[in-house]
Design a protein around this motif. Structure first.
Motif, PDB file in Angstrom:
ATOM      1  N   GLU A 163      -3.741  18.344  10.677  1.00 59.19           N
ATOM      2  CA  GLU A 163      -3.442  17.173   9.869  1.00 59.19           C
ATOM      3  C   GLU A 163      -3.060  16.031  10.809  1.00 59.19           C
ATOM      4  N   PRO A 164      -3.656  14.833  10.626  1.00 60.67           N
ATOM      5  CA  PRO A 164      -3.291  13.719  11.504  1.00 60.67           C
ATOM      6  C   PRO A 164      -1.852  13.281  11.250  1.00 60.67           C
ATOM      7  N   PRO A 165      -1.170  12.809  12.299  1.00 60.89           N
ATOM      8  CA  PRO A 165       0.198  12.328  12.105  1.00 60.89           C
ATOM      9  C   PRO A 165       0.203  11.047  11.272  1.00 60.89           C
ATOM     10  N   LEU A 166       1.333  10.794  10.632  1.00 63.86           N
ATOM     11  CA  LEU A 166       1.481   9.593   9.813  1.00 63.86           C
ATOM     12  C   LEU A 166       1.137   8.339  10.605  1.00 63.86           C
ATOM     13  N   SER A 167       1.568   8.256  11.846  1.00 62.26           N
ATOM     14  CA  SER A 167       1.300   7.065  12.662  1.00 62.26           C
ATOM     15  C   SER A 167      -0.195   6.782  12.778  1.00 62.26           C
ATOM     16  N   GLU A 168      -1.010   7.814  12.880  1.00 60.59           N
ATOM     17  CA  GLU A 168      -2.463   7.633  12.949  1.00 60.59           C
ATOM     18  C   GLU A 168      -3.015   7.190  11.597  1.00 60.59           C
ATOM     19  N   LEU A 169      -2.532   7.782  10.535  1.00 61.72           N
ATOM     20  CA  LEU A 169      -3.008   7.407   9.198  1.00 61.72           C
ATOM     21  C   LEU A 169      -2.697   5.947   8.894  1.00 61.72           C
ATOM     22  N   LEU A 170      -1.542   5.479   9.318  1.00 61.87           N
ATOM     23  CA  LEU A 170      -1.156   4.092   9.053  1.00 61.87           C
ATOM     24  C   LEU A 170      -2.105   3.100   9.711  1.00 61.87           C
ATOM     25  N   THR A 171      -2.695   3.465  10.848  1.00 63.40           N
ATOM     26  CA  THR A 171      -3.631   2.562  11.523  1.00 63.40           C
ATOM     27  C   THR A 171      -4.913   2.375  10.721  1.00 63.40           C
ATOM     28  N   ARG A 172      -5.165   3.229   9.774  1.00 62.50           N
ATOM     29  CA  ARG A 172      -6.391   3.144   8.974  1.00 62.50           C
ATOM     30  C   ARG A 172      -6.239   2.260   7.738  1.00 62.50           C
ATOM     31  N   LEU A 173      -5.022   1.819   7.468  1.00 61.91           N
ATOM     32  CA  LEU A 173      -4.776   0.954   6.309  1.00 61.91           C
ATOM     33  C   LEU A 173      -5.015  -0.508   6.656  1.00 61.91           C
ATOM     34  N   ASP A 174      -5.479  -1.270   5.674  1.00 61.42           N
ATOM     35  CA  ASP A 174      -5.572  -2.718   5.835  1.00 61.42           C
ATOM     36  C   ASP A 174      -4.161  -3.287   5.912  1.00 61.42           C
ATOM     37  N   PRO A 175      -3.979  -4.405   6.616  1.00 62.71           N
ATOM     38  CA  PRO A 175      -2.647  -5.009   6.705  1.00 62.71           C
ATOM     39  C   PRO A 175      -2.101  -5.425   5.333  1.00 62.71           C
ATOM     40  N   VAL A 176      -0.844  -5.118   5.109  1.00 66.30           N
ATOM     41  CA  VAL A 176      -0.118  -5.519   3.895  1.00 66.30           C
ATOM     42  C   VAL A 176       1.313  -5.859   4.302  1.00 66.30           C
ATOM     43  N   ASP A 177       2.072  -6.391   3.356  1.00 69.81           N
ATOM     44  CA  ASP A 177       3.471  -6.698   3.636  1.00 69.81           C
ATOM     45  C   ASP A 177       4.304  -5.439   3.822  1.00 69.81           C
ATOM     46  N   LEU A 178       4.038  -4.411   3.003  1.00 72.23           N
ATOM     47  CA  LEU A 178       4.858  -3.209   3.016  1.00 72.23           C
ATOM     48  C   LEU A 178       4.027  -1.981   2.669  1.00 72.23           C
ATOM     49  N   VAL A 179       4.194  -0.924   3.448  1.00 74.05           N
ATOM     50  CA  VAL A 179       3.610   0.375   3.116  1.00 74.05           C
ATOM     51  C   VAL A 179       4.760   1.269   2.666  1.00 74.05           C
ATOM     52  N   LEU A 180       4.665   1.765   1.434  1.00 77.37           N
ATOM     53  CA  LEU A 180       5.639   2.723   0.915  1.00 77.37           C
ATOM     54  C   LEU A 180       5.066   4.120   1.092  1.00 77.37           C
ATOM     55  N   ILE A 181       5.869   5.007   1.637  1.00 78.57           N
ATOM     56  CA  ILE A 181       5.417   6.359   1.960  1.00 78.57           C
ATOM     57  C   ILE A 181       6.190   7.356   1.120  1.00 78.57           C
ATOM     58  N   GLU A 182       5.456   8.185   0.392  1.00 83.25           N
ATOM     59  CA  GLU A 182       6.096   9.242  -0.403  1.00 83.25           C
ATOM     60  C   GLU A 182       5.979  10.563   0.332  1.00 83.25           C
ATOM     61  N   GLY A 183       7.116  11.210   0.545  1.00 79.08           N
ATOM     62  CA  GLY A 183       7.128  12.483   1.259  1.00 79.08           C
ATOM     63  C   GLY A 183       7.437  12.264   2.726  1.00 79.08           C
ATOM     64  N   TYR A 184       6.772  13.017   3.581  1.00 76.51           N
ATOM     65  CA  TYR A 184       6.974  12.927   5.031  1.00 76.51           C
ATOM     66  C   TYR A 184       8.461  12.972   5.394  1.00 76.51           C
ATOM     67  N   SER A 223       0.870  -1.176   0.000  1.00 81.06           N
ATOM     68  CA  SER A 223       0.000   0.000   0.000  1.00 81.06           C
ATOM     69  C   SER A 223       0.906   1.224   0.000  1.00 81.06           C
ATOM     70  N   THR A 224       0.342   2.366  -0.346  1.00 84.27           N
ATOM     71  CA  THR A 224       1.136   3.596  -0.378  1.00 84.27           C
ATOM     72  C   THR A 224       0.416   4.716   0.367  1.00 84.27           C
ATOM     73  N   VAL A 225       1.220   5.627   0.886  1.00 85.10           N
ATOM     74  CA  VAL A 225       0.721   6.867   1.481  1.00 85.10           C
ATOM     75  C   VAL A 225       1.502   7.985   0.816  1.00 85.10           C
ATOM     76  N   LYS A 226       0.798   8.989   0.317  1.00 88.78           N
ATOM     77  CA  LYS A 226       1.420  10.131  -0.354  1.00 88.78           C
ATOM     78  C   LYS A 226       1.068  11.390   0.416  1.00 88.78           C
ATOM     79  N   HIS A 227       2.086  12.148   0.810  1.00 94.99           N
ATOM     80  CA  HIS A 227       1.836  13.398   1.515  1.00 94.99           C
ATOM     81  C   HIS A 227       1.680  14.529   0.511  1.00 94.99           C
ATOM     82  N   ALA A 228       0.671  15.363   0.732  1.00 94.90           N
ATOM     83  CA  ALA A 228       0.466  16.550  -0.094  1.00 94.90           C
ATOM     84  C   ALA A 228       0.603  17.772   0.802  1.00 94.90           C
ATOM     85  N   HIS A 229       1.307  18.784   0.323  1.00 96.97           N
ATOM     86  CA  HIS A 229       1.522  19.990   1.124  1.00 96.97           C
ATOM     87  C   HIS A 229       0.462  21.052   0.863  1.00 96.97           C
ATOM     88  N   HIS A 230      -0.579  20.687   0.178  1.00 96.65           N
ATOM     89  CA  HIS A 230      -1.580  21.672  -0.207  1.00 96.65           C
ATOM     90  C   HIS A 230      -2.954  21.018  -0.189  1.00 96.65           C
TER      91      HIS A 230
END
Length: 163
Positions: free
Chosen positions: A81-102, A33-40
């Motif tokens: 804006e919620p912290p990344l740690s909180e956002l990650l708890t909302r994802l379904d379990p996967v082998d790897l979460v790739l995060i862009e930005g942060y 899964s992926t998480v992408k941070h947007a600054h806007h």
């Protein structure tokens, strides 16, 4: 869940590297899964669409669903804006979460860097950056990969997270 980031300044090649890494790693049989941070401010729906109308009318959350996908939008309505740690708890379990930005978060990262942008490297002052993917040779105290050598970057990340 294992978490690894791709960070860097604007136009450094982060999104292209992320896209190639997702393709490479899922091609090896791992779920990603992926998480992408947007600054806007950004929208995933558009004016005139039903979901946009619901949100603009004041709904805190709007869920869209079809047989192919579903999406949940949460409107912060002036909140932080919620912290990344909180956002990650909302994802379904996967082998790897790739995060862009942060850039400033504490998870391990690969820095994407292109000489032509003229931006300084982040890695020398940031121990969370474990390697750099660059379009030109660099002399650093950590691994440097060719920005386009997706297989080598994927191998490195998978070793780092124990997959």
């Amino acid at each position: 869940m294992r978490v690894y980031g791709v960070t860097g300044w604007k136009n450094a090649g982060k999104t292209g590297l992320m896209e190639r890494l997702v393709h490479e790693i899922t091609g090896r049989g791992f779920s990603v899964s992926t998480v992408k941070h947007a600054h806007h401010t950004f929208d995933v729906d558009h004016p005139g669409r039903d979901s946009y109308r619901h949100r603009s009318a004041g709904a805190r959350q709007v869920m869209l669903s079809s047989r192919n996908r579903w999406a949940l939008m949460t409107e912060l309505r002036g909140g932080d804006e919620p912290p990344l740690s909180e956002l990650l708890t909302r994802l379904d379990p996967v082998d790897l979460v790739l995060i862009e930005g942060y850039k400033r978060d504490t998870h391990p990262k690969v820095e994407a860097w292109r000489a032509e942008t003229g931006n300084p490297l982040i890695a020398p002052g940031d121990p969370t950056i474990r390697a750099v993917a660059s379009d030109s040779p660099l002399d650093l105290d950590r691994p440097v990969f060719d920005l386009n050598d997706t297989k080598a970057v994927a191998d490195f990340i998978l070793r780092e997270v124990g997959l």
